[in-house]
Write an enzyme that holds these catalytic residues in place. Structure first.
Site, mmCIF file in Angstrom:
data_model
loop_
_atom_site.group_PDB
_atom_site.id
_atom_site.type_symbol
_atom_site.label_atom_id
_atom_site.label_comp_id
_atom_site.label_asym_id
_atom_site.label_seq_id
_atom_site.Cartn_x
_atom_site.Cartn_y
_atom_site.Cartn_z
ATOM 1 C CG HIS A 187 -5.731 -2.060 0.209
ATOM 2 N ND1 HIS A 187 -5.053 -1.782 -0.903
ATOM 3 C CD2 HIS A 187 -5.395 -1.567 1.229
ATOM 4 C CE1 HIS A 187 -3.982 -1.207 -0.448
ATOM 5 N NE2 HIS A 187 -4.188 -0.783 0.779
ATOM 6 C CB SER A 205 -0.962 -0.180 1.285
ATOM 7 O OG SER A 205 -1.849 1.160 1.151
#
Length: 711
Positions: free
Chosen positions: A686, A571
């Site tokens: 994610h 991320s």
């Protein structure tokens, strides 16, 4: 007590359209990009890879996946590593952490028999036993099978104070968007004519038994530029959602608006939170039929503890003739504060190396989980005679302790979880104000840590700042530069990397003789808001300088050398990996870059990217792009540079960080002859994986790749 914070993961674990709506957004963004490209920002030859589920893009993904899996899975290390990781993830010896709702303790559990998971419950009496008897509330595998959906559990919102109904959030394939359904906890069944919301990124909570506050995608113009709710409606039972009355509105440029209803020590607070940026908010409290704005600094966080207002400062604040330092926790009687009184009391004041990580409560005590040089120091606070008494709880020297109230409405009981890099977690039950704690559960040692040790060092960054890092490796480590060493980093959004037991890294790296390092670089929350703000926006390079300093220090100390030095991050940490790859390709032997941000020219136009401009800056502003362009990985790839081997991983269903970042970077590097592998999971959101089988595969791919390149 419910901390009213920015939505990052579902509501940091809560920020962030999938399906046709997401593809429409991407198509519009691609058209805009094509129309605005200039000599300074030349045409992007890989823009087509932003078409998430487009036929051409998915053909490329499948071809890349085939190459990567063949290359990595053929290594004899891969299969046994994957199986061992999966055995850990599916182990029935894990601690079943619980949340109390009414008379039951609830737990979500996944193992080899329950791939998608069970939402189940028990009583405290049973939970104390070595093998508690669990009652299944929802079997997600059965539900997914009957409905032919790959449901991923996103949590529940239980109705207070009756605890007999809840809202269940379910995600298709792990995306941040979810569907919401009302569930009867007594009948253990969905309410046939109950509240139901279609798939969207949404903020929903009970107002009372027959009404919800709903923020969702109600149609064109009802979401923000970041893809989150802009409008909050009150939806009453028995009526159509479209007929719900709008009670609050934000602006299109906001990150999000969120409703919060907090049942706190006999009081009920109704809040609306508008987030103009990721780190600023306006918080309103319902007083009768009106929403009254709470006077506070724009970046301060609001919470409550019974009749007390709590303010957690993110910047210095001058009020009432005194200046309070960023990172301070303040309190005042809520009603008095709303009348304009400012007799503030400091409950926590940071120092250069201490910060407040989190807080919780029991019936009589406020719990502060503090950090001292990136180790936990939990504290209990009690208000006695108008003053606050402070009691420290015992904690390990180099470890983490997390303390939370069991039921703040009923008792002073608390759960304490203590662990460290080599110390498996132990769960205790304690009572605030009483001596001793009862050991409830403990995790077995999943890897052999007997010959290992944890040490803490500091590296000197480019500007002279001392950057702490943890090193986990063999005792008596030979300092000859030959040790395979993996450095993990994040450095963003005020998120601290604290010590914690990581059995996957243990079996995949440490047991095999590797050295594992965690870099506590600026941008994170290890030392509070100042540590975070030091690497925001135009100061971002400091985080990257810090990570380089740690890496160079490991080489200077002869722990490792470039051919044996690997790095990993996801991320925002994936952006960190991309910067390391392009800024210092000479320094690293291999890079694993997971779910990354990489194209900082377009990140704000992709999915939730606009919400992060308060962290990184706005690339559409010349003054911001002037510094963003210097480190944006996608714009800094050079044909004449030899880059270390890199593995990019992402997920098709990631509706937070667009998979196009990883796709385009891999395609660009590959086109210029670099050693690149790319793997995209078609599920998982994610987090990159939707169940333990997928998690085990993704972890084994990464660690096998690293061993291939660094040993």
């Amino acid at each position: 007590m419910k901390v009213v914070t920015t939505a990052w993961v579902s509501a940091m674990a809560a920020i962030f359209l999938m399906g046709s709506a997401m593809n429409d957004q991407i198509a519009a963004g691609a058209e805009e990009a094509a129309a605005t490209q200039t000599a300074e920002t030349p045409a992007d030859p890989f823009l087509w890879l932003e078409d998430v589920t487009g036929e051409k893009a998915m053909e490329w993904v499948h071809a890349q996946n085939a190459v990567s899996t063949k290359a990595i899975e053929s290594d004899p290390m891969y299969a046994p590593m994957r199986e061992r990781v999966l055995s850990i993830l599916n182990s029935k010896e894990r601690i079943p952490h619980v949340v109390k709702h009414g008379k039951y303790l609830y737990n979500f559990w996944r193992d080899g028999e329950h791939v998608r998971g069970l939402w189940r419950r028990t009583t405290m009496e049973e939970y104390r036993k070595e093998q508690p008897a669990w009652e299944t509330v929802i079997d997600l595998d059965e539900l997914a099978g009957s409905e032919k959906e790959n449901w991923v559990w996103h949590g529940e919102n239980v109705l207070e104070p009756s605890y007999d109904r809840c809202l269940v959030m379910l995600s298709r394939g792990g995306a941040d968007a979810d569907v919401v359904r009302e569930f009867d906890l007594e009948k253990k069944a969905f309410v046939e004519d109950g509240f139901k919301l279609p798939e969207a990124k949404q903020n929903v909570t009970w107002r009372n038994r027959d009404a919800l506050y709903v923020g969702s995608d109600f149609g064109p113009g009802t979401t923000t530029d970041s893809g989150y709710p802009r409008i909050i409606k009150e939806w009453k039972r028995g009526t159509a959602l479209a007929d719900g009355s709008t009670v609050f509105e934000g602006k299109r440029a906001d990150v999000s608006v969120s409703p919060i209803v907090d049942h706190d020590h006999g009081r009920v607070y109704e809040f609306m939170r508008r987030e103009p940026t990721f780190f600023t908010n306006e918080t309103f409290v319902r007083r009768g039929t009106e929403w009254e704005k709470i006077d506070k600094p724009a970046d301060a966080e609001v919470d409550t503890f019974g009749d007390n207002l709590l303010l957690r400062l993110k910047s210095d604040w001058a009020v009432g003739g005194k200046t309070y330092r960023a990172g301070t926790l303040l309190t005042e009687d809520f009603d008095a504060y709303m009348r304009g009184e400012r007799r503030l009391t400091e409950l926590f004041v940071p120092t250069e190396r201490t910060s407040l990580e989190s807080m919780d409560a029991t019936k009589s005590y406020l719990i502060l989980n503090e950090l001292d040089n990136v180790s936990s120091k939990p504290v209990l606070l009690k208000q006695v005679g108008g003053k606050w008494e402070r009691t420290a709880l015992e904690a390990p020297a180099l470890g983490s302790v997390s303390v939370s109230g069991v039921d703040a409405e009923e008792s002073d009981d608390y759960f304490m979880t203590a662990d460290g890099y080599l110390t498996p977690p132990t769960l205790y039950l304690g009572r605030a104000g009483a001596e001793g704690r009862e050991k409830l559960k403990s995790l077995p040692a999943f890897f052999n840590g007997g010959g290992l040790q944890v040490e803490q060092f500091e590296a000197t960054s480019k500007d002279g700042t001392q950057i702490p890092y943890y090193q986990i490796g063999p005792k008596g480590l030979k300092l000859d530069g030959s040790n395979p060493t993996l450095v993990y980093g994040y450095g963003g959004f005020e998120i601290p990397l604290t010590p914690g037991y990581n059995p996957v890294a243990g079996v995949s790296w440490l047991e095999k003789g590797g050295v594992y390092v965690v870099a506590n670089i600026r941008g994170g929350g290890e030392f509070g808001p100042a540590w975070h703000n030091a690497a925001r926006k135009e100061h971002r390079q400091r985080a990257y300088d810090d990570f380089i300093a740690v890496s160079e220090d490991l080489i200077a100390r002869k722990v490792t050398s470039t051919p044996h030095l690997g790095i990993q991050g996801g991320s925002n940490g994936g952006l960190l990996m991309g910067v390391m790859l392009t800024e210092r390709p000479d320094l690293f032997g291999a890079v694993v870059c997971q779910a990354p941000l990489l194209d900082m020219r377009r990140y704000n136009k992709l999915l939730a990217g606009a919400s992060w401009m308060d962290e990184f800056g706005n690339p559409d502003k010349a003054e911001d792009w002037s510094y963003l362009r210097k480190f944006s990985p996608y714009q800094n790839v050079r044909a004449d540079v030899k880059y270390p081997p890199v593995l990019f991983t992402t997920s098709t269903r990631d509706d937070r960080v667009h998979p196009g970042h990883a796709r385009k970077m891999a395609a660009l590097l590959e086109s210029e002859g670099s050693n690149v592998l790319f793997y995209e999971n078609t599920e998982g959101g994610h987090a990159g994986a939707a169940n333990n089988n997928e998690i085990a595969k993704m972890r084994a791919l990464a660690y096998t790749f690293l061993w291939e390149k660094l040993r």
